[in-house]
Design a protein around this motif. Structure first.
Motif, PDB file in Angstrom:
ATOM      1  N   THR A  98       0.822  -1.209   0.000  1.00 44.33           N
ATOM      2  CA  THR A  98       0.000   0.000   0.000  1.00 44.33           C
ATOM      3  C   THR A  98       0.856   1.259   0.000  1.00 44.33           C
ATOM      4  OG1 THR A  98      -1.770  -1.133   1.175  1.00 44.33           O
ATOM      5  CG2 THR A  98      -1.783   1.271   1.282  1.00 44.33           C
ATOM      6  N   HIS A  99       1.943   1.243   0.746  1.00 47.89           N
ATOM      7  CA  HIS A  99       2.702   2.473   0.968  1.00 47.89           C
ATOM      8  C   HIS A  99       4.015   2.590   0.205  1.00 47.89           C
ATOM      9  CE1 HIS A  99      -0.128   3.851   3.959  1.00 47.89           C
ATOM     10  NE2 HIS A  99      -0.163   2.617   4.395  1.00 47.89           N
ATOM     11  N   ALA A 100       4.452   1.559  -0.502  1.00 43.16           N
ATOM     12  CA  ALA A 100       5.736   1.651  -1.205  1.00 43.16           C
ATOM     13  C   ALA A 100       5.631   1.435  -2.716  1.00 43.16           C
ATOM     14  CB  ALA A 100       6.730   0.654  -0.612  1.00 43.16           C
ATOM     15  N   LYS A 101       4.508   0.942  -3.187  1.00 39.24           N
ATOM     16  CA  LYS A 101       4.377   0.697  -4.635  1.00 39.24           C
ATOM     17  C   LYS A 101       4.495   1.983  -5.441  1.00 39.24           C
ATOM     18  CE  LYS A 101       2.414  -3.653  -5.702  1.00 39.24           C
ATOM     19  NZ  LYS A 101       1.415  -4.440  -6.321  1.00 39.24           N
ATOM     20  N   GLU A 102       4.082   3.096  -4.856  1.00 39.70           N
ATOM     21  CA  GLU A 102       4.123   4.376  -5.571  1.00 39.70           C
ATOM     22  C   GLU A 102       5.543   4.761  -6.000  1.00 39.70           C
ATOM     23  OE1 GLU A 102       4.388   7.737  -2.108  1.00 39.70           O
ATOM     24  OE2 GLU A 102       2.505   6.642  -2.282  1.00 39.70           O
ATOM     25  N   HIS A 103       6.539   4.192  -5.365  1.00 38.50           N
ATOM     26  CA  HIS A 103       7.926   4.493  -5.733  1.00 38.50           C
ATOM     27  C   HIS A 103       8.297   3.905  -7.098  1.00 38.50           C
ATOM     28  CE1 HIS A 103       9.067   6.384  -2.003  1.00 38.50           C
ATOM     29  NE2 HIS A 103       8.601   5.363  -1.309  1.00 38.50           N
TER      30      HIS A 103
END
Length: 179
Positions: free
Chosen positions: A78-83
């Motif tokens: 949820t919180h690291a895929k955006e990288h």
């Protein structure tokens, strides 16, 4: 495992944010940065991942990066895929390798880092949107960065003095380019 220069990293098997299983064998024959981070929503950690992604091409394909987080896989997804990182980001929910590598935890160093790195924390939160909530992992984990050569031999160990203390990009570039 006792971490020391000249020893080797035998094995790491953890789930990647893609859901696939990562093993240390997948980077065999490459120099690598193996980095232990705090929880998936840590502003300092997300800023570091952003920095590594931004500078990845500067390593010239000569440095594999393995970023390990003290969080459940779903939370990390949820919180690291955006990288959209071009390297492995792993979840060590049970702290298996944090314990094996004796990754430090420190309340005092966490407080010190927040105070001395307040501008960095504010930049991460206000300008980049890396808010530290919800916390799923240990708040007091200190960064640990290990540089290994093509044979899996540890060449450098960097234990963070606080939650925002990492090896510089220049150090990583120099290591990648060493013959």
């Amino acid at each position: 495992m006792t971490l020391k220069i000249g020893s080797s990293i035998e094995n790491i098997k953890l789930p990647e944010i893609s859901g696939e299983l990562f093993t240390i064998d997948s980077i065999k024959g490459k120099k690598a940065l193996v980095a232990f981070h705090r929880f998936a929503t840590c502003p300092f950690c997300n800023l570091r991942i952003h920095q590594l992604v931004k500078n990845y091409k500067a390593f010239g394909g000569d440095l594999a990066i393995v970023a390990i987080f003290d969080s459940p896989l779903e939370h990390l997804q949820t919180h690291a895929k955006e990288h959209k990182a071009p390297f492995a980001i792993l979840a060590d929910e049970n702290n298996t390798y944090y314990q094996a590598f004796s990754v430090e935890r420190s309340v005092l160093k966490t407080i010190k880092g927040f105070i001395t790195r307040l501008p960095t924390a504010l930049h991460a939160m206000l300008l980049k949107g890396y808010w530290p909530f919800p916390i799923k992992g240990n708040l007091f984990t200190m960064p640990l960065e290990i540089l290994i050569d093509e044979n899996g031999i540890i060449k450098r160990i960097h234990k963070g003095k606080d939650e925002g203390d990492h090896l510089s990009i220049e150090v990583l570039q120099a290591f990648a380019k060493q013959s």
